[in-house]
Design a protein around this motif. Structure first.
Motif, PDB file in Angstrom:
ATOM      1  N   LEU A 117      51.924  24.457  31.443  1.00  0.00           N
ATOM      2  CA  LEU A 117      52.799  25.590  31.692  1.00  0.00           C
ATOM      3  C   LEU A 117      52.450  26.691  30.695  1.00  0.00           C
ATOM      4  O   LEU A 117      52.327  26.425  29.498  1.00  0.00           O
ATOM      5  CB  LEU A 117      54.258  25.180  31.526  1.00  0.00           C
ATOM      6  N   TYR A 118      52.262  27.906  31.174  1.00  0.00           N
ATOM      7  CA  TYR A 118      51.850  29.015  30.304  1.00  0.00           C
ATOM      8  C   TYR A 118      50.653  28.601  29.435  1.00  0.00           C
ATOM      9  O   TYR A 118      50.745  28.517  28.213  1.00  0.00           O
ATOM     10  CB  TYR A 118      53.020  29.459  29.424  1.00  0.00           C
ATOM     11  N   PRO A 119      49.504  28.318  30.052  1.00  0.00           N
ATOM     12  CA  PRO A 119      48.381  27.720  29.322  1.00  0.00           C
ATOM     13  C   PRO A 119      47.851  28.564  28.167  1.00  0.00           C
ATOM     14  O   PRO A 119      47.270  28.021  27.220  1.00  0.00           O
ATOM     15  CB  PRO A 119      47.315  27.537  30.405  1.00  0.00           C
ATOM     16  N   TRP A 120      48.047  29.883  28.226  1.00  0.00           N
ATOM     17  CA  TRP A 120      47.539  30.743  27.152  1.00  0.00           C
ATOM     18  C   TRP A 120      48.323  30.560  25.851  1.00  0.00           C
ATOM     19  O   TRP A 120      47.887  31.027  24.808  1.00  0.00           O
ATOM     20  CB  TRP A 120      47.596  32.201  27.588  1.00  0.00           C
ATOM     21  N   ARG A 121      49.451  29.907  25.904  1.00  0.00           N
ATOM     22  CA  ARG A 121      50.257  29.690  24.699  1.00  0.00           C
ATOM     23  C   ARG A 121      49.811  28.463  23.902  1.00  0.00           C
ATOM     24  O   ARG A 121      50.360  28.189  22.844  1.00  0.00           O
ATOM     25  CB  ARG A 121      51.737  29.571  25.082  1.00  0.00           C
ATOM     26  N   ALA A 161      48.857  38.741  27.095  1.00  0.00           N
ATOM     27  CA  ALA A 161      48.176  37.605  26.464  1.00  0.00           C
ATOM     28  C   ALA A 161      47.602  36.675  27.518  1.00  0.00           C
ATOM     29  O   ALA A 161      46.512  36.105  27.335  1.00  0.00           O
ATOM     30  CB  ALA A 161      49.144  36.848  25.557  1.00  0.00           C
ATOM     31  N   ALA A 162      48.301  36.525  28.628  1.00  0.00           N
ATOM     32  CA  ALA A 162      47.811  35.674  29.710  1.00  0.00           C
ATOM     33  C   ALA A 162      46.522  36.226  30.301  1.00  0.00           C
ATOM     34  O   ALA A 162      45.556  35.495  30.531  1.00  0.00           O
ATOM     35  CB  ALA A 162      48.883  35.557  30.793  1.00  0.00           C
ATOM     36  N   ALA A 218      42.756  34.597  30.243  1.00  0.00           N
ATOM     37  CA  ALA A 218      41.993  34.374  31.466  1.00  0.00           C
ATOM     38  C   ALA A 218      40.597  34.988  31.373  1.00  0.00           C
ATOM     39  O   ALA A 218      39.611  34.394  31.809  1.00  0.00           O
ATOM     40  CB  ALA A 218      42.748  34.935  32.663  1.00  0.00           C
ATOM     41  N   GLN A 219      40.511  36.179  30.774  1.00  0.00           N
ATOM     42  CA  GLN A 219      39.205  36.814  30.608  1.00  0.00           C
ATOM     43  C   GLN A 219      38.312  36.009  29.671  1.00  0.00           C
ATOM     44  O   GLN A 219      37.111  35.884  29.893  1.00  0.00           O
ATOM     45  CB  GLN A 219      39.395  38.233  30.073  1.00  0.00           C
ATOM     46  N   ALA A 233      41.136  31.538  36.719  1.00  0.00           N
ATOM     47  CA  ALA A 233      41.571  32.402  37.808  1.00  0.00           C
ATOM     48  C   ALA A 233      43.038  32.751  37.605  1.00  0.00           C
ATOM     49  O   ALA A 233      43.919  31.916  37.794  1.00  0.00           O
ATOM     50  CB  ALA A 233      41.360  31.709  39.143  1.00  0.00           C
ATOM     51  N   LEU A 234      43.296  33.986  37.189  1.00  0.00           N
ATOM     52  CA  LEU A 234      44.657  34.455  36.949  1.00  0.00           C
ATOM     53  C   LEU A 234      44.699  35.948  37.203  1.00  0.00           C
ATOM     54  O   LEU A 234      43.809  36.681  36.745  1.00  0.00           O
ATOM     55  CB  LEU A 234      45.092  34.129  35.515  1.00  0.00           C
ATOM     56  N   SER A 235      45.711  36.405  37.918  1.00  0.00           N
ATOM     57  CA  SER A 235      45.790  37.836  38.220  1.00  0.00           C
ATOM     58  C   SER A 235      47.241  38.303  38.209  1.00  0.00           C
ATOM     59  O   SER A 235      48.176  37.519  38.381  1.00  0.00           O
ATOM     60  CB  SER A 235      45.164  38.136  39.587  1.00  0.00           C
ATOM     61  N   PHE A 236      47.399  39.598  37.956  1.00  0.00           N
ATOM     62  CA  PHE A 236      48.676  40.299  38.028  1.00  0.00           C
ATOM     63  C   PHE A 236      48.872  40.724  39.482  1.00  0.00           C
ATOM     64  O   PHE A 236      48.017  41.392  40.052  1.00  0.00           O
ATOM     65  CB  PHE A 236      48.579  41.549  37.154  1.00  0.00           C
TER      66      PHE A 236
END
Length: 370
Positions: A52-56, A104-105, A109-110, A115-118
């Protein structure tokens, strides 16, 4: 006296998949659990195959999560073909609402290539027309899957039952480790000794207690999570939805899970009315149609909390042949394929496919106990 090349202590998904990895290398394995197999946290979790919220999380979690997510795409059909039990891998993506740290997300992803998008609320409404949306943007991870974790456990168990190199011994409590100086020669089951060239501890939240018997002190503690299950006729939700730390997970039979709490109450699995109210309200806030659907069940499981959520994988310092694969916290299923492959590689003396340094027992982890 029974003899095995490796004794695996713990019959959750981490232990079962570790045994499978070892057996594919020709290792004879005896897997022992004090209860039933694939119970406890392996049964109780939701089965989202992503943090959950992997960037954290730190890089150590991403390094295990990314190959594990890919591994499930081949593991699930392999298990279904071997056993006739379909783990029901569902790759329909993850929608996240009200994410305060979306910048931050996107940066994560970059950096990682995830694969993550707004996306707009209109985009989300097309995917999930029954969701309650606040009109704000959403984060969309199209590659995220979920798996029906009780069926995954059943399939892994059946796969190992069919493997002549594996002996399963549920409902048998390990009462001690057989110590010979700096070596562990096996485990004790009451009056019975099971000898082995190596012992791998995969006992989840109970791992620290077992290792304390040979003077090993590890910061692994139980963290309770409560869940609710709605019974529906289907069609309400097609993919995983996350908002304010709560999530909805659809199953193929129409059921929808909502989770989960984070509670430190020792080894208590007591379910509470307060958690029921909290989870029920969170579910209706995301999917109002659930107000007309009955709650079929409530339960709790115990996750193995660890500092920063970084698991302990590898040899136990001070012993020649004692290993651990535990402490994945709420990412047990998420990290299992890569964690278990790494543990098997280290036990068998293979060159690991990822750097094991961050998972060493004595590696600095930082962060609070998660």
């Amino acid at each position: 006296m029974a003899v095995a090349d490796v004794v695996v202590v713990g019959g959750g998904v981490m232990g079962l998949l570790s045994a499978r990895e070892l057996a594919t290398r020709g290792v004879r394995v005896t897997l022992i659990d004090r209860g039933g197999l694939a119970q406890e946290a392996s049964w109780a979790g939701g089965g989202i195959v992503s943090p959950l919220y992997p960037w954290r999380y730190g890089a150590a979690i991403t390094a295990l999560a990314s190959p594990s997510q890919q591994a499930y795409r081949s593991l699930a059909p392999q298990l279904a073909a071997e056993t006739g039990i379909d783990p029901e891998l569902r790759c329909a993506g993850l929608l996240m609402q009200a994410v305060a740290d979306s910048d931050a997300a996107l940066q994560w992803a970059q950096q990682t290539g995830a694969a993550l998008s707004f996306e707009t609320a209109g985009f989300a409404a097309e995917l999930e027309p029954r969701l309650r949306l606040d009109g704000g943007p959403v984060l969309w991870m199209p590659a995220v899957c979920s798996i029906r974790n009780p069926r995954l456990g059943q399939a892994l168990r059946r796969s190992l039952e069919l493997n002549p190199l594996v002996t399963l011994r549920p409902w048998q409590a390990v009462t001690g480790l057989v110590r010979d100086g700096a070596a562990i020669r096996g485990v004790q089951l009451g009056a019975e000794r099971v000898s082995a060239a190596a012992v791998l501890v995969c006992a989840g939240a109970w791992s620290a207690e077992l290792l304390s018997r040979v003077g090993v002190d590890l910061p692994i503690e139980p963290v309770k999570g409560q869940m609710l299950l709605f019974r529906t006729d289907g069609g309400l939700l097609q993919r995983v939805v996350l908002r304010d730390g709560r999530y909805l997970i659809p199953r193929g039979d129409g059921r929808i899970l909502v989770g989960s709490t984070l509670e430190r109450e020792g080894f208590s699995r007591r379910v509470t009315e307060a958690a029921h109210r909290d989870l029920h309200a969170a579910a209706l806030a995301m999917l109002p149609a659930l107000a007309e659907q009955p709650v079929e069940a409530q339960w709790a499981g115990l996750r193995p909390g660890s500092p920063g959520g970084v698991p302990f994988i590898g040899a136990i310092p001070g012993y020649d042949n004692l290993f651990i694969n535990a402490g994945q916290f709420r990412n047990g299923l998420v990290l299992a394929p890569a964690s278990c492959r790494l543990a098997a590689q280290l036990i068998c003396g293979e060159a690991p496919t990822l750097d094991p340094a961050a998972y060493r027992v004595d590696a600095p982890r930082g962060g609070e106990l998660l």
